[in-house]
Design an enzyme around this catalytic site. Structure first.
Site, mmCIF file in Angstrom:
data_model
loop_
_atom_site.group_PDB
_atom_site.id
_atom_site.type_symbol
_atom_site.label_atom_id
_atom_site.label_comp_id
_atom_site.label_asym_id
_atom_site.label_seq_id
_atom_site.Cartn_x
_atom_site.Cartn_y
_atom_site.Cartn_z
ATOM 1 N N ARG A 1 19.969 5.187 -15.727
ATOM 2 C CA ARG A 1 19.032 5.255 -14.358
ATOM 3 C C ARG A 1 19.798 4.318 -13.593
ATOM 4 N NH1 ARG A 1 13.937 6.924 -12.609
ATOM 5 N NH2 ARG A 1 12.898 5.491 -11.146
ATOM 6 N N HIS B 1 18.298 14.039 -10.189
ATOM 7 C CA HIS B 1 17.302 13.658 -11.155
ATOM 8 C C HIS B 1 16.943 14.897 -11.767
ATOM 9 C CE1 HIS B 1 14.205 11.015 -12.638
ATOM 10 N NE2 HIS B 1 13.404 11.097 -11.446
ATOM 11 N N GLN C 1 13.697 15.055 -14.325
ATOM 12 C CA GLN C 1 12.363 15.184 -13.492
ATOM 13 C C GLN C 1 12.199 16.701 -13.220
ATOM 14 O OE1 GLN C 1 9.844 12.975 -11.774
ATOM 15 N NE2 GLN C 1 9.108 15.174 -11.575
ATOM 16 N N ASP D 1 8.589 14.361 -1.612
ATOM 17 C CA ASP D 1 9.051 12.960 -2.308
ATOM 18 C C ASP D 1 8.886 11.936 -1.460
ATOM 19 O OD1 ASP D 1 9.937 11.253 -4.388
ATOM 20 O OD2 ASP D 1 12.118 11.873 -4.137
ATOM 21 N N CYS E 1 6.923 14.033 -7.403
ATOM 22 C CA CYS E 1 7.686 13.425 -8.522
ATOM 23 C C CYS E 1 6.982 11.852 -8.869
ATOM 24 C CB CYS E 1 9.117 13.135 -8.557
ATOM 25 S SG CYS E 1 9.870 12.175 -6.952
ATOM 26 N N ARG F 1 6.647 14.875 -18.105
ATOM 27 C CA ARG F 1 7.881 14.080 -18.239
ATOM 28 C C ARG F 1 8.022 13.532 -19.700
ATOM 29 N NH1 ARG F 1 9.592 11.160 -13.843
ATOM 30 N NH2 ARG F 1 11.485 10.717 -15.079
#
Length: 308
Positions: free
Chosen positions: A102, A129, A132, A224, A264, A292
């Protein structure tokens, strides 16, 4: 062995398989059943960005699959003192069984994967991402019962989440409308790739500067944060530029009556979304966050074992 760096390399069938597997693992977990698909496997987590959901879900997920994890923050490796990505990848490949990275730059993840002899999973970069979005599609599938004949509306910054959602929708044949302010569009190379995929899948893709146009008759409304990690110095300008792009109850009324709202997380109430929406009856953000865990388990199984 395969890497999971973005959705570009996955087929429609791969994405649908991951969603199905994640849903199956979730049902098993609800019954208290955890099959050790990755028994004694060691997962390394190389994080240079802060994390809540990604870190916790991968750590808990590998444990539920019979393995264990090692968290490697930005100050825990010799990368911070100048060791090359190549050398680090070769060494960690001798110790671990799979790695989640990440970080900021996509090229760092791809370079690491180039020299790694074990699977590398992109836990988030500034460009993509993918972990996600698998959880997002799982959430949509659980709510709507299908991943076809649906319209997704994305409102906000053309960031890593928007880019990956666009690619995934185009591959699945889902209609998607993306509304961003001028200057905050999804990168051209991602748009070009997605449009090529959309031609194959018959997905209807719309880009607009109007949130109302995007959300009209949508089955899913997604937003987002306006200020991602590393953009803090732009905060005041971004808030001004995105003022018209808040998802509130009046915007949600333009979507279908049974539309769901996704985010998210982390969310900043009063900015990209109002409390009335994110805490309201159409919101599925906490189901999405829960997923997730199970999506990440599915991805880890997929990169290590293929389709089981």
């Amino acid at each position: 062995m395969r890497h999971f760096l973005h959705l570009n390399d996955l087929s429609k069938e791969d994405i649908l398989y991951l969603v199905e597997l994640a849903s199956r693992l979730k049902k098993e977990a609800k019954r208290g059943f955890y099959f050790p698909y990755l028994k004694n496997k060691a997962l390394g987590l190389i994080f240079t960005k802060a994390s809540t959901r990604t870190r916790v879900s991968f750590e808990v997920g590998i444990h539920q699959l019979g393995g264990y994890s090692l968290y490697l923050g930005k100050n825990d490796l010799q990368l911070g003192r100048g060791e090359t990505i190549e050398d680090t990848a070769k060494v960690l490949s001798r110790y671990l069984d799979l790695i989640v990275i990440r970080t900021y730059e996509q090229k760092e993840v791809e370079e690491f994967a180039k020299y790694s002899s074990i699977p590398v999973i992109n836990g988030l970069t500034d460009d993509y991402h993918p972990t996600q979005i698998i959880a997002d599609f799982q959430t949509i599938f659980e709510e709507k019962g299908r991943l076809s004949s649906l319209k997704i509306a994305y409102v906000g910054d053309g960031n890593n989440v928007a880019a990956t959602l666009l690619v995934g929708a185009a591959k699945l044949g889902l209609d998607i409308a993306v509304a961003t302010p001028p200057g905050y569009e999804i990168k051209k190379e991602v748009v070009d790739f997605a449009l090529d995929e959309a031609k194959k899948s018959k997905s209807n893709v719309i880009f607009t500067y109007s949130p109302k146009e995007a959300v009209k008759d949508a089955d899913v409304v997604y937003t987002d944060t306006w200020v991602s990690m590393g953009q803090e110095e732009e905060k005041e300008k971004r808030i001004r530029d995105f003022e018209r792009y808040q998802v509130d109850t009046s915007l949600m009324r333009l979507a279908k009556d049974d539309a769901i709202f996704l985010h998210c997380l982390p969310a900043y109430r009063g900015f990209e979304v109002t409390s009335e929406v994110i805490d309201g009856p159409q919101s599925r953000v906490f189901d999405e966050a829960e997923n997730r865990l199970h999506a990440h388990k599915a991805i880890m199984i997929f990169v290590c074992l293929g389709k089981i």
